[in-house]
Write an enzyme that holds these catalytic residues in place. Structure first.
Site, PDB file in Angstrom:
ATOM      1  N   ARG A  11       0.824  -1.212   0.000  1.00 57.05           N
ATOM      2  CA  ARG A  11       0.000   0.000   0.000  1.00 57.05           C
ATOM      3  C   ARG A  11       0.860   1.266   0.000  1.00 57.05           C
ATOM      4  NH1 ARG A  11      -3.727  -0.207  -2.550  1.00 57.05           N
ATOM      5  NH2 ARG A  11      -4.457   1.761  -1.667  1.00 57.05           N
ATOM      6  N   ASP A  35      10.193  -6.607  -4.634  1.00 56.52           N
ATOM      7  CA  ASP A  35       8.925  -7.075  -4.073  1.00 56.52           C
ATOM      8  C   ASP A  35       8.781  -8.561  -4.361  1.00 56.52           C
ATOM      9  OD1 ASP A  35       6.266  -6.036  -2.841  1.00 56.52           O
ATOM     10  OD2 ASP A  35       5.602  -7.316  -4.494  1.00 56.52           O
ATOM     11  N   CYS A 154       1.778   7.071  10.138  1.00 56.07           N
ATOM     12  CA  CYS A 154       0.775   7.995   9.605  1.00 56.07           C
ATOM     13  C   CYS A 154       0.080   8.736  10.740  1.00 56.07           C
ATOM     14  CB  CYS A 154      -0.246   7.237   8.753  1.00 56.07           C
ATOM     15  SG  CYS A 154      -1.024   5.830   9.588  1.00 56.07           S
ATOM     16  N   THR A 212      -1.173   1.390  19.896  1.00 54.26           N
ATOM     17  CA  THR A 212      -0.463   2.265  18.964  1.00 54.26           C
ATOM     18  C   THR A 212       0.621   3.006  19.733  1.00 54.26           C
ATOM     19  OG1 THR A 212      -0.611   4.188  17.498  1.00 54.26           O
ATOM     20  CG2 THR A 212      -2.204   4.083  19.289  1.00 54.26           C
TER      21      THR A 212
END
Length: 337
Positions: A11, A35, A154, A212
């Site tokens: 992503r 990848d 993020c 988190t």
């Protein structure tokens, strides 16, 4: 211009590639991808994306060894061990480490051993040379000292600009954060084993509480907040766009209007392009594809007792974050000597 390779075309890897394709006058050149999938599959997934839509006005083809975008060839390789990769042969300067696997200094150093000069980790790092959030502490980057760096998460990229404004203006005593976060590839589509028993449950039909480190990580970019922040995450059944709910006790007495004005001023000044500010009555899908790291929802700001402040902010946890990865990569290129 520096030569860049992406390790991990998931992503964030593909979002980063799209950001790079869409940015004019960039000082980096994407020359390679490593990848586990083959080039044809990766070319297809780059062109057709369930969140971003079809990549328009771009001609993409692939063969056994490369992806070609508008005539530009991007070399492809598939090896799970970074030390086996041809970074020296291909004269790679910077690795965008987007697998989520090689996030420690020890792991990222494998790219250095293979011939790359620097590594940018697209996740919270472990013992890295430095963590940088654009708009907050990017000016601390030192080309001579920082070879393995992290762009944080993020959520930290959403939270840190707000924390900076509130701390600079009002002084943060302590605080907590809850992120209502879209599900990610680390969760299970259907119930299946996972080291986190909650993430083991079906992502698309559950609200999944989980941990988190985003709030604690703010201290890596704003050292004076060390030990003052913590948080949790609620993974929810949406594929993208998340929201931070940030509550802090502040030293300086204030009111809602003053808090919003401080955030608005920052969004139009020193944090322009990083922090955005909205008074519109919108929902998560409206923020899909937003470039900013953090979009304050001004209608949801609250102040209780003049010292308890609540700020809520949206963020595109894929696209907005990938824009910051590209920003940081361009900063590395700018400082290259």
């Amino acid at each position: 211009m520096i030569r860049v390779a992406i390790n991990g075309f998931g992503r964030i890897g593909r979002n980063f590639a799209r950001c790079w394709l869409g940015r004019e006058n960039t000082n980096i050149e994407l020359v390679a991808v490593n990848d586990t999938s083959d080039p044809r599959t990766n070319a297809h997934l780059l062109k057709y994306d369930s969140m971003l839509g079809k990549l328009k006005n771009v001609d993409i083809t692939a063969d056994d060894n490369s992806i070609t975008v508008n005539g530009k060839t991007i070399k492809c390789v598939s090896d799970r061990n970074p030390e086996n990769l041809p970074w020296k042969e291909w004269e790679i300067d910077l690795i965008i480490e987007a697998t989520g696997v090689f996030v420690s200094k020890e792991g990222a150093t494998k790219h250095i051993n293979a011939g790359a000069k620097k590594v940018l980790i697209t996740a919270p790092g472990k013992n890295e040379d430095g963590t940088f959030v654009m708009g907050v502490n990017h000016h601390d980057y030192d080309h001579n000292l920082h070879n393995i760096i992290s762009n944080a998460s993020c959520t930290t990229n959403c939270l840190a600009p707000i924390a900076k404004v509130l701390n600079d203006k009002f002084g943060i005593i302590k605080g907590s954060m809850t992120t209502t976060h879209s599900y990610t590839g680390d969760q299970r589509l259907l119930d299946a084993s996972h080291r986190d028993l909650r993430r083991a449950r079906a992502a698309a039909i559950n609200i999944v509480p989980t941990s988190t480190g985003a709030a604690k990580a703010v201290a890596l970019v704003i050292p004076e907040l060390k030990g003052k922040l913590n948080g949790v995450a609620l993974r929810v059944p949406t594929p993208n766009v998340s929201m931070v709910d940030f509550v802090v006790q502040v030293e300086k007495r204030t009111i809602t209007e003053e808090v919003n004005q401080a955030l608005k001023d920052a969004s139009e000044g020193p944090l322009k392009g990083i922090l955005d500010y909205s008074e519109l009555q919108l929902v998560s899908s409206d923020y899909q594809g937003t470039d900013a790291s953090s979009i304050v929802d001004a209608n949801l700001t609250l102040v209780m007792g003049n010292d308890l402040v609540k700020v809520m902010a949206w963020y595109d946890n894929e696209w907005g974050y990938s824009q910051r990865v590209l920003d940081l990569a361009e900063l590395v290129a700018e400082k290259w000597v």
